[in-house]
Structure formats: C-alpha cells, structure tokens
Scaffold this motif. Structure first.
Motif, PDB file in Angstrom:
ATOM      1  N   ILE A 185       1.069  -1.217   0.120  1.00 19.16           N
ATOM      2  CA  ILE A 185      -0.020   0.079  -0.172  1.00 19.16           C
ATOM      3  C   ILE A 185       0.824   1.383   0.015  1.00 19.16           C
ATOM      4  O   ILE A 185       0.675   2.323  -0.751  1.00 19.16           O
ATOM      5  N   ALA A 186       1.847   1.361   0.868  1.00 22.85           N
ATOM      6  CA  ALA A 186       2.821   2.444   0.792  1.00 22.85           C
ATOM      7  C   ALA A 186       3.542   2.552  -0.308  1.00 22.85           C
ATOM      8  O   ALA A 186       3.781   3.587  -0.819  1.00 22.85           O
ATOM      9  N   SER A 187       3.955   1.408  -0.988  1.00 22.69           N
ATOM     10  CA  SER A 187       5.030   1.583  -2.261  1.00 22.69           C
ATOM     11  C   SER A 187       4.242   1.966  -3.236  1.00 22.69           C
ATOM     12  O   SER A 187       4.871   2.875  -4.025  1.00 22.69           O
ATOM     13  N   PHE A 188       2.975   1.603  -3.473  1.00 21.28           N
ATOM     14  CA  PHE A 188       2.256   2.241  -4.477  1.00 21.28           C
ATOM     15  C   PHE A 188       1.454   3.796  -4.417  1.00 21.28           C
ATOM     16  O   PHE A 188       0.822   4.246  -5.144  1.00 21.28           O
ATOM     17  N   GLY A 189       1.681   4.003  -2.803  1.00 19.49           N
ATOM     18  CA  GLY A 189       1.116   5.205  -2.714  1.00 19.49           C
ATOM     19  C   GLY A 189      -0.386   5.342  -2.656  1.00 19.49           C
ATOM     20  O   GLY A 189      -0.987   6.446  -2.748  1.00 19.49           O
ATOM     21  N   LEU A 190      -0.981   4.375  -2.244  1.00 22.04           N
ATOM     22  CA  LEU A 190      -2.462   4.286  -2.361  1.00 22.04           C
ATOM     23  C   LEU A 190      -3.029   5.299  -1.106  1.00 22.04           C
ATOM     24  O   LEU A 190      -2.243   5.408  -0.182  1.00 22.04           O
ATOM     25  N   GLY A 191      -3.933   5.970  -1.289  1.00 22.91           N
ATOM     26  CA  GLY A 191      -4.494   7.102  -0.604  1.00 22.91           C
ATOM     27  C   GLY A 191      -6.138   7.063  -0.184  1.00 22.91           C
ATOM     28  O   GLY A 191      -7.016   6.008  -0.745  1.00 22.91           O
ATOM     29  N   TRP A 192      -6.638   8.000   0.197  1.00 22.75           N
ATOM     30  CA  TRP A 192      -8.061   7.922   0.399  1.00 22.75           C
ATOM     31  C   TRP A 192      -8.644   9.586   0.289  1.00 22.75           C
ATOM     32  O   TRP A 192      -7.865  10.368   1.066  1.00 22.75           O
ATOM     33  N   ALA A 193      -9.543   9.719  -0.684  1.00 26.90           N
ATOM     34  CA  ALA A 193     -10.206  11.011  -0.609  1.00 26.90           C
ATOM     35  C   ALA A 193     -11.320  11.195   0.265  1.00 26.90           C
ATOM     36  O   ALA A 193     -12.321  10.058  -0.192  1.00 26.90           O
ATOM     37  N   GLY A 194     -11.245  11.949   1.026  1.00 23.22           N
ATOM     38  CA  GLY A 194     -12.483  12.055   2.033  1.00 23.22           C
ATOM     39  C   GLY A 194     -13.964  12.110   1.598  1.00 23.22           C
ATOM     40  O   GLY A 194     -13.960  12.637   0.175  1.00 23.22           O
ATOM     41  N   GLU A 195     -14.877  12.020   2.278  1.00 21.70           N
ATOM     42  CA  GLU A 195     -16.158  11.957   1.938  1.00 21.70           C
ATOM     43  C   GLU A 195     -16.645  13.280   1.636  1.00 21.70           C
ATOM     44  O   GLU A 195     -17.485  13.706   0.768  1.00 21.70           O
ATOM     45  N   GLY A 196     -16.092  14.341   2.502  1.00 23.13           N
ATOM     46  CA  GLY A 196     -16.550  15.616   2.050  1.00 23.13           C
ATOM     47  C   GLY A 196     -16.112  16.508   0.789  1.00 23.13           C
ATOM     48  O   GLY A 196     -14.868  16.640   0.690  1.00 23.13           O
ATOM     49  N   ARG A 197     -16.915  16.679  -0.014  1.00 25.62           N
ATOM     50  CA  ARG A 197     -16.631  17.622  -1.319  1.00 25.62           C
ATOM     51  C   ARG A 197     -16.148  19.177  -0.815  1.00 25.62           C
ATOM     52  O   ARG A 197     -16.927  19.785   0.039  1.00 25.62           O
ATOM     53  N   GLY A 198     -15.038  19.563  -1.179  1.00 25.93           N
ATOM     54  CA  GLY A 198     -14.491  20.483  -0.827  1.00 25.93           C
ATOM     55  C   GLY A 198     -13.337  20.666   0.084  1.00 25.93           C
ATOM     56  O   GLY A 198     -12.683  21.556   0.325  1.00 25.93           O
ATOM     57  N   ALA A 199     -13.122  19.418   0.777  1.00 26.89           N
ATOM     58  CA  ALA A 199     -12.118  19.297   1.995  1.00 26.89           C
ATOM     59  C   ALA A 199     -10.827  19.390   0.911  1.00 26.89           C
ATOM     60  O   ALA A 199      -9.863  19.979   1.677  1.00 26.89           O
ATOM     61  N   LEU A 200     -10.635  18.725  -0.048  1.00 29.37           N
ATOM     62  CA  LEU A 200      -9.392  18.852  -0.681  1.00 29.37           C
ATOM     63  C   LEU A 200      -8.878  20.314  -1.251  1.00 29.37           C
ATOM     64  O   LEU A 200      -7.931  20.789  -0.903  1.00 29.37           O
ATOM     65  N   ALA A 201     -10.050  21.008  -1.854  1.00 29.64           N
ATOM     66  CA  ALA A 201      -9.639  22.312  -2.121  1.00 29.64           C
ATOM     67  C   ALA A 201      -9.385  23.288  -0.935  1.00 29.64           C
ATOM     68  O   ALA A 201      -8.542  24.042  -1.252  1.00 29.64           O
ATOM     69  N   ALA A 202      -9.999  23.023   0.109  1.00 28.52           N
ATOM     70  CA  ALA A 202      -9.759  23.875   1.512  1.00 28.52           C
ATOM     71  C   ALA A 202      -8.143  23.654   1.652  1.00 28.52           C
ATOM     72  O   ALA A 202      -7.631  24.712   2.195  1.00 28.52           O
ATOM     73  N   ALA A 203      -7.853  22.377   1.725  1.00 33.64           N
ATOM     74  CA  ALA A 203      -6.637  21.808   2.338  1.00 33.64           C
ATOM     75  C   ALA A 203      -5.463  22.367   1.261  1.00 33.64           C
ATOM     76  O   ALA A 203      -4.467  23.102   1.699  1.00 33.64           O
ATOM     77  N   LEU A 204      -5.687  22.629   0.149  1.00 38.72           N
ATOM     78  CA  LEU A 204      -4.673  22.901  -0.953  1.00 38.72           C
ATOM     79  C   LEU A 204      -4.702  24.353  -0.833  1.00 38.72           C
ATOM     80  O   LEU A 204      -3.634  24.932  -1.416  1.00 38.72           O
ATOM     81  N   GLU A 205      -5.884  25.180  -0.656  1.00 42.41           N
ATOM     82  CA  GLU A 205      -5.900  26.519  -0.669  1.00 42.41           C
ATOM     83  C   GLU A 205      -4.608  27.101   0.300  1.00 42.41           C
ATOM     84  O   GLU A 205      -4.382  28.083  -0.026  1.00 42.41           O
ATOM     85  N   ARG A 206      -4.703  26.433   1.314  1.00 40.43           N
ATOM     86  CA  ARG A 206      -3.587  26.760   2.458  1.00 40.43           C
ATOM     87  C   ARG A 206      -2.379  26.651   1.869  1.00 40.43           C
ATOM     88  O   ARG A 206      -1.336  27.235   2.484  1.00 40.43           O
ATOM     89  N   GLU A 207      -2.126  25.884   0.746  1.00 45.16           N
ATOM     90  CA  GLU A 207      -0.656  25.690   0.131  1.00 45.16           C
ATOM     91  C   GLU A 207      -0.574  26.878  -1.053  1.00 45.16           C
ATOM     92  O   GLU A 207       0.141  26.678  -1.831  1.00 45.16           O
ATOM     93  N   GLY A 208      -1.628  27.518  -1.049  1.00 48.67           N
ATOM     94  CA  GLY A 208      -1.527  28.619  -2.375  1.00 48.67           C
ATOM     95  C   GLY A 208      -2.141  28.165  -3.480  1.00 48.67           C
ATOM     96  O   GLY A 208      -1.826  28.470  -4.621  1.00 48.67           O
ATOM     97  N   ILE A 209      -2.653  26.971  -3.497  1.00 45.71           N
ATOM     98  CA  ILE A 209      -3.268  26.131  -4.831  1.00 45.71           C
ATOM     99  C   ILE A 209      -4.597  26.656  -5.026  1.00 45.71           C
ATOM    100  O   ILE A 209      -5.405  26.509  -4.353  1.00 45.71           O
ATOM    101  N   THR A 210      -5.072  27.165  -6.221  1.00 44.65           N
ATOM    102  CA  THR A 210      -6.625  27.592  -6.492  1.00 44.65           C
ATOM    103  C   THR A 210      -7.280  26.339  -7.138  1.00 44.65           C
ATOM    104  O   THR A 210      -6.591  25.538  -7.691  1.00 44.65           O
ATOM    105  N   PRO A 211      -8.527  26.617  -7.141  1.00 51.77           N
ATOM    106  CA  PRO A 211      -9.483  25.484  -7.796  1.00 51.77           C
ATOM    107  C   PRO A 211      -9.126  25.681  -9.132  1.00 51.77           C
ATOM    108  O   PRO A 211      -9.349  24.551 -10.065  1.00 51.77           O
TER     109      PRO A 211
END
Length: 322
Positions: free
Chosen positions: A147-173
């Motif tokens: 799992i770690a070798s292939f970099g598998l992950g989890w995209a959370g249930e809440g829409r907008g969570a990723l955008a909010a997290a990336l916005e803190r790093e200066g990444i826009t929609p």
C-alpha cells in the motif's frame, strides 16, 4: 532551450535507441536488451548495455537516453541533438517561444498540485477518516508495505475538503481543474471535486512522474472506478498503470540464465498491484479504456511479446481478441 516535454517524449518514442547506438557500436543481443563495448572508455569485455529507452555502462558509469547519447558521442549541444534526431524521425522541432517556455513551467506547476494532493491523500488513508479505505485494501490481501509502495490513499467524503487543504498551500480551484482534480461547468469554471469517498491510486508516466489519479468507490456507488480526465500531463490512450515499475523490472540487469519477468497486461489497478506483490513485476493495465494502438506501441518498446491476460468473461475475451 525550453522544448515541450510532450514533443521530447514523442521523439524518444519514435527513435529506437539501439539503432542509433548501433551505427557506431557493435551490439549483440543480451536477453531482451543489447550489449557491446562502451564507446566512452576503452574496454575488451562488454559492459555497455542498451535498453528500450536508455543506455548504461557498468564499467565507467555513463548513462543516458538517446538524446544524451548523441550529445556525448558527437559533442553536440542539446538543441543540436534534438534537431538531428527529429530530422531523422520526420518531426519538426517546435519553435521556442515565450508560450512554449511558459508551458514547461506550467506543466511543472501542475505536477506540484498533484504531488501536494498525493501527500494529503496518502496521509488520510491512515487517519480515522480513511479507515474504511485501509480496511478494504487489507481485506483485498494487500500488505501495508505494498500500500505504501504504490502510494495508495483516501479522498475524504466531504466535497470541498481537498480544495480547502490545497488553498492553504496557495493552490487555486483553477489549478486543481487543470490538474484533473475538479469538474468544470458549461462555462469552463471549476464546479466540484472529482474524487471524494474513494480509495485513490496515483497514476505515473513511464518515468515515474505523477500525472493523474484513479479512484475506487466503496459500496454500490457508480462508477466503481474513476480516472482523472485528459490534461496537459495525462493522456489515457498513451499510458498504462504500473508501466514505470514494469519497465524497470523487465530491463533490470540480472544474473546469466535468470529470465526477465514477462510483461503482462491485465484489466485494472488492483490486478496490477496484487500481481506485483506476488512477484509478477511486469504487470500493467490500461486506464479505463480498451487497449489502444498507442499503448501497444509502448508495450512493444518494452517487450517483443507482451502477454494479454484480461478477465475471462465475454468482455475480457473480446478485448483480448481485438
């Protein structure tokens, strides 16, 4: 000189490196690869190996692709080597413009967006929100190491969570949409995250660079598997999941008498990952499409006889015959 990365990839794909090197170096077959005496240092016992897309000398350590070979063997600059190879391949080198330079920088910025996303999703898999995804992967027989070798992950249930997290790093929609992480409305504006409530699979190009993601929903939702859209970095018809690992395994030097692993084309992400974990390190899979002519060309560059091992149902058999 900034030359579009896509053009350089096409140039390398259209230029058999063994043919170019073979004009000056006497090469003989060594399994699926070629070997000869290194043209860059004097030797009597061959230690210079040519693979499907690069060369390496185990004597002096010289290493590179077809472009760097022309540069080193003929003393040419990078633009001169590209021009020479492009002419032989019947390609026209794109004119260097402000736009082309900006495109190179832009592609790098998209990679930054994807890498930031990968870091967040890989971490989320081991947090409480990703527990269902981790349990699913473990239940499918994958080890934590795989799992770690292939970099598998989890995209959370809440829409907008990723955008909010990336916005803190200066990444826009808008940047997320260009990287294939958000949908677009009829006017081309970002309108919602593409991946949510899914186990995520990083998709890498043949050099191992992150170019997109796939995702699998848990439960009965549709579509079960989802791939990112076509972007400046990602072309579904030209890539195969796991190709970077399979190529490395097939071309790796090995003791005399030890065969290289077979290049095996299967149907999906989980098939590839499970096979690699079981020791079948030549496994790859198409990315949500039928096997394309472009993918076949890529496969034949790695192995002269790739094996198709699709599912045994009617659809799988039709795909293999086609």
């Amino acid at each position: 000189m900034a030359i579009d990365a896509g053009f350089l990839d096409e140039l390398r794909a259209r230029t058999p490196i063994a043919s170019v090197i073979g004009r000056r170096v006497k090469l003989t077959r060594s399994g699926r690869n070629w070997k000869g005496c290194c043209p860059f240092h004097g030797e009597k016992t061959p230690s210079f190996y040519v693979y499907d897309d690069h060369f390496h000398c185990f004597g002096c350590g010289v290493h590179g692709d077809v472009i760097s070979y022309v540069m080193q063997s003929e003393g040419r600059s990078f633009p001169e080597a590209v021009e020479e190879l492009a002419s032989a391949a019947g390609l026209e080198v794109p004119a260097q413009t402000r736009e082309s330079r900006e495109a190179v920088v832009h592609a790098r910025s998209l990679e930054d967006v994807l890498n930031a996303t990968q870091a967040l999703w890989a971490q989320a898999l081991y947090q409480s929100e990703g527990r269902a995804g981790l349990d699913y992967l473990l239940a499918r027989g994958l080890t934590r190491e795989t799992i770690a070798s292939f970099g598998l992950g989890w995209a959370g249930e809440g829409r907008g969570a990723l955008a909010a997290a990336l916005e803190r790093e200066g990444i826009t929609p808008a940047q997320m949409a260009e990287a294939g992480l958000m949908r677009l409305d009829e006017d081309g504006r970002p309108k919602g995250e593409l991946f949510w409530g899914r186990v995520t699979f990083p998709i890498r190009d043949r050099k191992g660079r992150l170019v997109s993601f796939g995702g699998r929903i848990l439960g009965d939702g549709q579509p079960k598997y989802l791939n990112g859209p076509e972007t400046a970095l990602f072309s579904k018809r030209r890539l195969l999941f796991g190709l970077d690992r399979a190529r490395a395994a097939v071309r790796a030097p090995r003791p005399k008498g030890v065969p290289a692993p077979d290049l095996v084309v299967v149907e999906g992400y989980m098939d590839v990952i499970a096979l690699h974990q079981a020791g079948f390190t030549g496994a790859v899979a198409p990315l949500g499409t039928a096997l394309t002519p472009e993918q076949l060309e890529v496969l034949w560059q790695v192995d002269r006889a790739p094996i198709l091992c699709f599912d045994g149902d009617a659809a799988g058999r039709r795909a293999a015959v086609k």
